[in-house]
Design a protein around this motif. Structure first.
Motif, PDB file in Angstrom:
ATOM      1  N   TYR A 192       0.870  -1.169   0.000  1.00  0.00           N
ATOM      2  CA  TYR A 192       0.000   0.000   0.000  1.00  0.00           C
ATOM      3  C   TYR A 192       0.909   1.220   0.000  1.00  0.00           C
ATOM      4  N   ASN A 195      -7.775  14.160  -6.662  1.00  0.00           N
ATOM      5  CA  ASN A 195      -8.630  13.253  -5.881  1.00  0.00           C
ATOM      6  C   ASN A 195      -7.759  12.214  -5.169  1.00  0.00           C
ATOM      7  N   HIS A 196      -8.403  11.321  -4.440  1.00  0.00           N
ATOM      8  CA  HIS A 196      -7.680  10.334  -3.637  1.00  0.00           C
ATOM      9  C   HIS A 196      -6.777   9.459  -4.510  1.00  0.00           C
ATOM     10  N   THR A 197      -7.266   9.057  -5.666  1.00  0.00           N
ATOM     11  CA  THR A 197      -6.495   8.171  -6.539  1.00  0.00           C
ATOM     12  C   THR A 197      -5.241   8.868  -7.058  1.00  0.00           C
ATOM     13  N   THR A 198      -5.374  10.109  -7.511  1.00  0.00           N
ATOM     14  CA  THR A 198      -4.192  10.799  -8.039  1.00  0.00           C
ATOM     15  C   THR A 198      -3.186  11.109  -6.930  1.00  0.00           C
ATOM     16  N   ARG A 199      -3.678  11.387  -5.741  1.00  0.00           N
ATOM     17  CA  ARG A 199      -2.746  11.638  -4.634  1.00  0.00           C
ATOM     18  C   ARG A 199      -1.945  10.390  -4.314  1.00  0.00           C
ATOM     19  N   LEU A 200      -2.602   9.241  -4.302  1.00  0.00           N
ATOM     20  CA  LEU A 200      -1.884   7.999  -4.004  1.00  0.00           C
ATOM     21  C   LEU A 200      -0.842   7.690  -5.080  1.00  0.00           C
ATOM     22  N   ARG A 201      -1.130   8.034  -6.319  1.00  0.00           N
ATOM     23  CA  ARG A 201      -0.156   7.774  -7.388  1.00  0.00           C
ATOM     24  C   ARG A 201       1.117   8.606  -7.203  1.00  0.00           C
TER      25      ARG A 201
END
Length: 401
Positions: free
Chosen positions: A228, A277-283
């Motif tokens: 993760y 958004n959450h997805t782009t931040r995680l990337r």
């Protein structure tokens, strides 16, 4: 004693070191009567300093509070018979003695449960006993390594795998043992029958690590190597401020918006596509956390705490051990309590973190000296004074000096 939700549950604790003693500490804190059975040399943690007196080390004092002490030399048949008599008075037997050794002693699950089908027998093992690792020895450090936890340090930039600086595998395993025992006792209340509960350290650690880090390895075929990203980001750690450290968690969309507004750059949320958004931040989490590290270095800890709390952003000081001991919240809650131990004098003990509205403060016995309650426990198991005296004379029953 007789208070707490587990009042009336009697436990024979044949465990040592930390995994088992932590589980039985939790049982005692919930009101169970726990009888700690030790060999003549005592649990190894008795000898882990600091200590005021031999055999009463600090870790032992914490792990074994609330229990009664029984010391038997199980190499002697009379002592084994005495242990069997005690086991027959118990609802739960918990042990981390290797299964083959228990069989030789006649204290294994099959023997005890044949005599008492209501018994809950909890076997604490390193590895599940129907797998190829069944006979391997296990300690916390080994399980952190084989369970994948130590290797995760490499992803955070460590030069080599690292163990967590506390007995994490033992304590998480102890919590699983507690939950398994309570589930078995609940089922017994419906069926009238006990059962064996196996708690393997390796499987517990693997389930905990992979619960967060299975990632693409959970798909067939795998889509990545697992992990993760946010949890293993190199800058996911306390941030250095101008004069210390601070813990900060900026996670959801609203929190990121409030953070950049609080530091005077609200336009970042619309101008930086990584923050969409959450997805782009995680990337891009490694880059974003590295940028946060640079930002937090520009102000002092107190200034940051005031600013972040005003913006309703999750933050906290980063304690060392003495400042944790002095934490105002813990002290306001009565977490640290004075105790006058019969042999060790003035101590500070920690309150049980779990509270029950129906019981209030659950009284606890002082941590026992080696074999302190041997006579009374054996009397309760049906041994008469002559039998107890014979055990003492043979050094099969060890009592305090």
């Amino acid at each position: 004693m007789g208070a707490g939700p587990l009042a009336g549950i009697r436990v024979l604790d044949m465990t040592t070191v930390l995994f088992g003693p932590y589980a039985t500490q939790l049982l005692a804190e919930m009101g169970a009567e726990v009888i700690k059975l030790e060999a003549p040399e005592g649990d190894v943690t008795r000898h882990t300093e600091p200590a005021r007196n031999p055999g009463m080390g600090a870790i032992f004092l914490t792990l074994n509070r609330g229990k009664r002490g029984l010391c038997l030399d199980l190499k002697q048949p009379a002592a084994r018979d005495a242990a069997l008599a005690v086991a027959r008075t118990c609802d739960v037997v918990i042990t981390n003695v290797r299964p083959r050794a228990l069989q030789r002693l006649g204290l294994d699950s099959a023997t005890l449960r044949a005599a008492d089908p209501r018994l809950v027998f909890c076997a604490l093992v390193g590895f599940g006993q129907d797998g190829p690792y069944a006979e391997k020895p296990a300690y916390d450090d080994l399980i952190q390594g084989i369970g994948g936890l130590a290797h995760l340090a490499l992803a955070q930039g460590a030069a080599a795998p690292r163990y967590a600086p506390f007995a994490l595998a033992d304590r998480v395993g102890g919590m699983h043992a507690l939950s398994g025992i309570l589930a078995a006792l609940l089922e017994r209340s419906r069926t009238g029958l006990g059962q064996e509960v196996e708690v393997p350290m390796f499987e517990v650690m693997a389930s905990m690590v992979l619960g967060d880090h299975m990632g693409g390895l959970g798909f067939e075929p795998p889509t990545d190597q697992g992990g993760y990203a946010r949890l293993i980001s190199p800058d996911r750690k306390p941030y250095a401020t101008r004069d210390g450290f601070i813990g900060v968690m900026i996670y959801n969309q609203a929190q990121w918006e409030r953070f950049f507004a609080a530091i005077g750059t609200p336009e970042r949320m619309t101008q930086d596509p990584r923050l969409k958004n959450h997805t782009t931040r995680l990337r891009h989490i490694d880059e974003l956390y590295a940028e946060l590290a640079t930002i937090f270095a520009t102000r002092g800890t107190a200034e940051w705490l005031a600013l972040l709390e005003a913006a309703d952003l999750p933050c906290a000081p980063v304690h060392d051990l003495p400042s944790l001991r002095a934490d105002p919240h813990l002290n306001a809650r009565g977490f640290f309590q004075p105790e006058q131990h019969p042999s060790e004098g003035a101590l500070t003990r920690m309150a049980a973190p779990v509270r029950f509205s129906a019981h209030g403060e659950i009284p606890r016995r002082p941590t026992p000296r080696l074999g302190e309650h041997g006579r009374e426990v054996l009397r309760e198991a049906g041994l008469d004074e002559a039998a107890i005296a014979a055990l003492v004379a043979a050094r099969a029953l060890i009592l305090p000096d």
